[in-house]
Design a protein around this motif. Structure first.
Motif, mmCIF file in Angstrom:
data_model
loop_
_atom_site.group_PDB
_atom_site.id
_atom_site.type_symbol
_atom_site.label_atom_id
_atom_site.label_comp_id
_atom_site.label_asym_id
_atom_site.label_seq_id
_atom_site.Cartn_x
_atom_site.Cartn_y
_atom_site.Cartn_z
ATOM 1 N N CYS A 264 13.687 85.190 35.079
ATOM 2 C CA CYS A 264 13.326 84.527 33.822
ATOM 3 C C CYS A 264 13.933 83.133 33.689
ATOM 4 O O CYS A 264 13.326 82.247 33.112
ATOM 5 N N GLN B 187 16.723 83.062 16.320
ATOM 6 C CA GLN B 187 15.356 82.599 16.062
ATOM 7 C C GLN B 187 14.648 83.488 15.046
ATOM 8 O O GLN B 187 13.835 83.013 14.265
ATOM 9 N N ARG C 273 13.603 95.809 36.364
ATOM 10 C CA ARG C 273 12.567 96.666 35.769
ATOM 11 C C ARG C 273 12.224 97.790 36.729
ATOM 12 O O ARG C 273 12.234 97.602 37.939
ATOM 13 N N HIS D 192 10.675 73.577 19.259
ATOM 14 C CA HIS D 192 9.399 73.165 19.864
ATOM 15 C C HIS D 192 9.098 71.717 19.516
ATOM 16 O O HIS D 192 8.203 71.107 20.090
ATOM 17 N N PHE E 185 15.727 90.173 35.031
ATOM 18 C CA PHE E 185 15.810 91.509 34.425
ATOM 19 C C PHE E 185 15.398 92.541 35.462
ATOM 20 O O PHE E 185 14.420 92.340 36.183
ATOM 21 N N ALA F 297 7.960 74.609 26.024
ATOM 22 C CA ALA F 297 6.886 75.467 25.521
ATOM 23 C C ALA F 297 7.394 76.878 25.240
ATOM 24 O O ALA F 297 8.479 77.272 25.682
ATOM 25 N N SER F 298 6.606 77.621 24.523
ATOM 26 C CA SER F 298 6.900 79.017 24.223
ATOM 27 C C SER F 298 7.029 79.812 25.525
ATOM 28 O O SER F 298 6.218 79.639 26.443
ATOM 29 N N GLY F 299 8.049 80.628 25.609
ATOM 30 C CA GLY F 299 8.234 81.449 26.814
ATOM 31 C C GLY F 299 8.983 80.732 27.927
ATOM 32 O O GLY F 299 9.177 81.281 29.010
ATOM 33 N N ALA F 300 9.430 79.495 27.679
ATOM 34 C CA ALA F 300 10.107 78.726 28.736
ATOM 35 C C ALA F 300 11.497 79.270 29.044
ATOM 36 O O ALA F 300 12.070 78.965 30.087
ATOM 37 N N GLY F 301 12.075 80.034 28.106
ATOM 38 C CA GLY F 301 13.393 80.626 28.377
ATOM 39 C C GLY F 301 14.508 80.051 27.509
ATOM 40 O O GLY F 301 15.693 80.312 27.763
ATOM 41 N N LYS F 302 14.151 79.324 26.469
ATOM 42 C CA LYS F 302 15.159 78.654 25.631
ATOM 43 C C LYS F 302 16.037 79.674 24.897
ATOM 44 O O LYS F 302 17.260 79.566 24.891
ATOM 45 N N SER F 303 15.398 80.679 24.294
ATOM 46 C CA SER F 303 16.188 81.685 23.564
ATOM 47 C C SER F 303 17.031 82.526 24.524
ATOM 48 O O SER F 303 18.163 82.888 24.197
ATOM 49 N N LEU F 304 16.478 82.809 25.703
ATOM 50 C CA LEU F 304 17.251 83.595 26.680
ATOM 51 C C LEU F 304 18.530 82.867 27.055
ATOM 52 O O LEU F 304 19.589 83.477 27.197
HETATM 53 N N1 ATP Z 1 14.520 91.693 27.487
HETATM 54 C C1 ATP Z 1 13.614 91.075 28.252
HETATM 55 N N2 ATP Z 1 13.139 91.672 29.374
HETATM 56 C C2 ATP Z 1 12.246 91.035 30.166
HETATM 57 N N3 ATP Z 1 11.754 89.814 29.916
HETATM 58 C C3 ATP Z 1 12.167 89.181 28.820
HETATM 59 C C4 ATP Z 1 13.135 89.751 27.921
HETATM 60 N N4 ATP Z 1 13.349 88.866 26.917
HETATM 61 C C5 ATP Z 1 12.578 87.778 27.174
HETATM 62 N N5 ATP Z 1 11.871 87.965 28.313
HETATM 63 C C6 ATP Z 1 10.913 86.995 28.906
HETATM 64 O O1 ATP Z 1 11.593 85.767 29.184
HETATM 65 C C7 ATP Z 1 10.738 84.648 28.959
HETATM 66 C C8 ATP Z 1 11.436 83.617 28.121
HETATM 67 O O2 ATP Z 1 11.556 84.071 26.767
HETATM 68 P P1 ATP Z 1 12.281 83.237 25.627
HETATM 69 O O3 ATP Z 1 12.216 84.058 24.385
HETATM 70 O O4 ATP Z 1 13.628 82.798 26.081
HETATM 71 O O5 ATP Z 1 11.354 81.945 25.489
HETATM 72 P P2 ATP Z 1 11.482 80.724 24.480
HETATM 73 O O6 ATP Z 1 11.487 79.465 25.300
HETATM 74 O O7 ATP Z 1 12.617 80.932 23.552
HETATM 75 O O8 ATP Z 1 10.089 80.811 23.699
HETATM 76 P P3 ATP Z 1 9.751 80.536 22.145
HETATM 77 O O9 ATP Z 1 9.677 79.038 22.043
HETATM 78 O O10 ATP Z 1 8.426 81.189 21.939
HETATM 79 O O11 ATP Z 1 10.827 81.127 21.304
HETATM 80 C C9 ATP Z 1 9.454 85.191 28.352
HETATM 81 O O12 ATP Z 1 8.467 85.185 29.350
HETATM 82 C C10 ATP Z 1 9.810 86.600 27.924
HETATM 83 O O13 ATP Z 1 8.709 87.448 28.066
#
Ligand code: ATP
Ligand code: NI
Length: 278
Positions: free
Chosen positions: A28, A98, A16, A209, A14, A47-54
């Motif tokens: 990310c 999600q 910034r 998870h 991203f 784990a949470s924040g690993a990037g799965k949703s991204l």
């Molecule tokens: N629009 C954005 N701009 C900058 N960083 C972002 C953005 N969206 C997500 N992130 C960052 O990307 C990382 C991955 O987020 P993501 O939501 O994909 O994790 P996740 O594995 O799905 O976690 P969870 O299991 O909690 O849903 C996080 O550190 C988050 O802060």
């Protein structure tokens, strides 16, 4: 078998602003690769924040404008560019998001499911029947059709999202934490339903998870850590002490499950240690 979805060396950062003009890239995702073949439930755990949703958003083309993506995304053997995505989204590829905030608070649930079916190309006169059928498949009675999202429990709202994503009969379904907030009975019901869809030839990417429950329905599991895919293993490799798993982090995840006696590692590993095979 030909992959329905192929994600290859996907990286994402991203842009910034850290001052008026100073821009920097926040990485990310880094080198994410996996495939989903027809007929499989492919679980993605981490784990949470690993990037799965991204990754799910990247596949669906739903990232914000300041996202910079590299690598390749193929659907059914062809590149998934913006034009093709716009044509296929909702019809051939669908996402269960999600967050239940994805529901429109001002529109009754039944209507939202009918809209999803319509967007997927189902004839308007058939959408009321499809919506009713899909909602009842998830144990939602007709009164839910008339309800606004804020009057539903979290678990019911999640099942409405599930109905919206499946009303159009997409070939690939990305389910991002579809069982969060569901009681054990409804959780298993949703997982079994995803399994049924796969058995009918669909490809399912199940983001969760919960390795233990994912293993009840998944064919393969990909482990995410800190923005990268560490390993993809067949579900039956999650057995014994995890001898057939390649990465120590994956083995540690498996051994930490309650059914394996919560064997926690002595200390948390650094990302570099997680990436190494030692
Ligand atoms: N629009 C954005 N701009 C900058 N960083 C972002 C953005 N969206 C997500 N992130 C960052 O990307 C990382 C991955 O987020 P993501 O939501 O994909 O994790 P996740 O594995 O799905 O976690 P969870 O299991 O909690 O849903 C996080 O550190 C988050 O802060
Ligand atoms: Ni997520």
């Amino acid at each position: 078998m030909k992959a329905l979805l192929a994600v290859d060396a996907l990286s994402l950062s991203f842009q910034r602003y850290s001052g008026w003009f100073r821009r920097h890239a926040v990485p990310c995702l880094n080198d994410v690769s996996l495939t989903v073949v027809p007929g499989e439930v492919h679980a993605v755990v981490g784990a949470s924040g690993a990037g799965k949703s991204l990754m799910a958003w990247a596949v669906m083309g739903l990232l914000p404008a300041n996202a910079h993506l590299s690598g390749t995304l193929n659907f059914d053997g062809l590149p998934l560019d913006a034009e093709r995505l716009a044509a296929l989204r909702g019809k051939c590829l669908a996402l269960i998001p999600q967050s239940i905030a994805a529901l429109d608070p001002l529109v009754r649930s039944g209507r939202q499911v009918r809209w999803s079916a319509r967007r997927a190309g189902i004839a308007a006169h058939r959408t009321p029947h499809i919506a009713r059928q899909t909602l009842s498949r998830y144990g939602l009675a007709t009164d839910v059709e008339q309800a606004y999202p804020h009057t539903l429990s979290g678990g019911m709202a999640r099942r409405v999202l599930l109905a919206m994503a499946t009303a159009g009969d997409a070939d690939l379904l990305i389910a991002d934490e579809p069982t969060t907030g569901l009681d054990p009975c409804n959780r298993q019901r949703v997982l079994d339903y995803l399994r049924e869809l796969a058995d009918a030839g669909k490809g399912i990417l199940l983001i969760t998870h919960d390795l233990q429950h994912a293993l009840t329905v998944a064919n393969r599991v990909t482990v995410f850590h800190a923005g990268t895919t560490l390993e993809t293993a067949p579900s039956d490799a999650f057995d014994g002490q995890g001898e057939r798993l390649t990465m120590p982090y994956t083995r540690a995840l498996w051994q930490a499950l309650p059914s394996n006696g919560f064997q926690a590692p002595a200390r948390e590993r650094t990302h570099e240690e997680v990436l190494s095979l030692a």
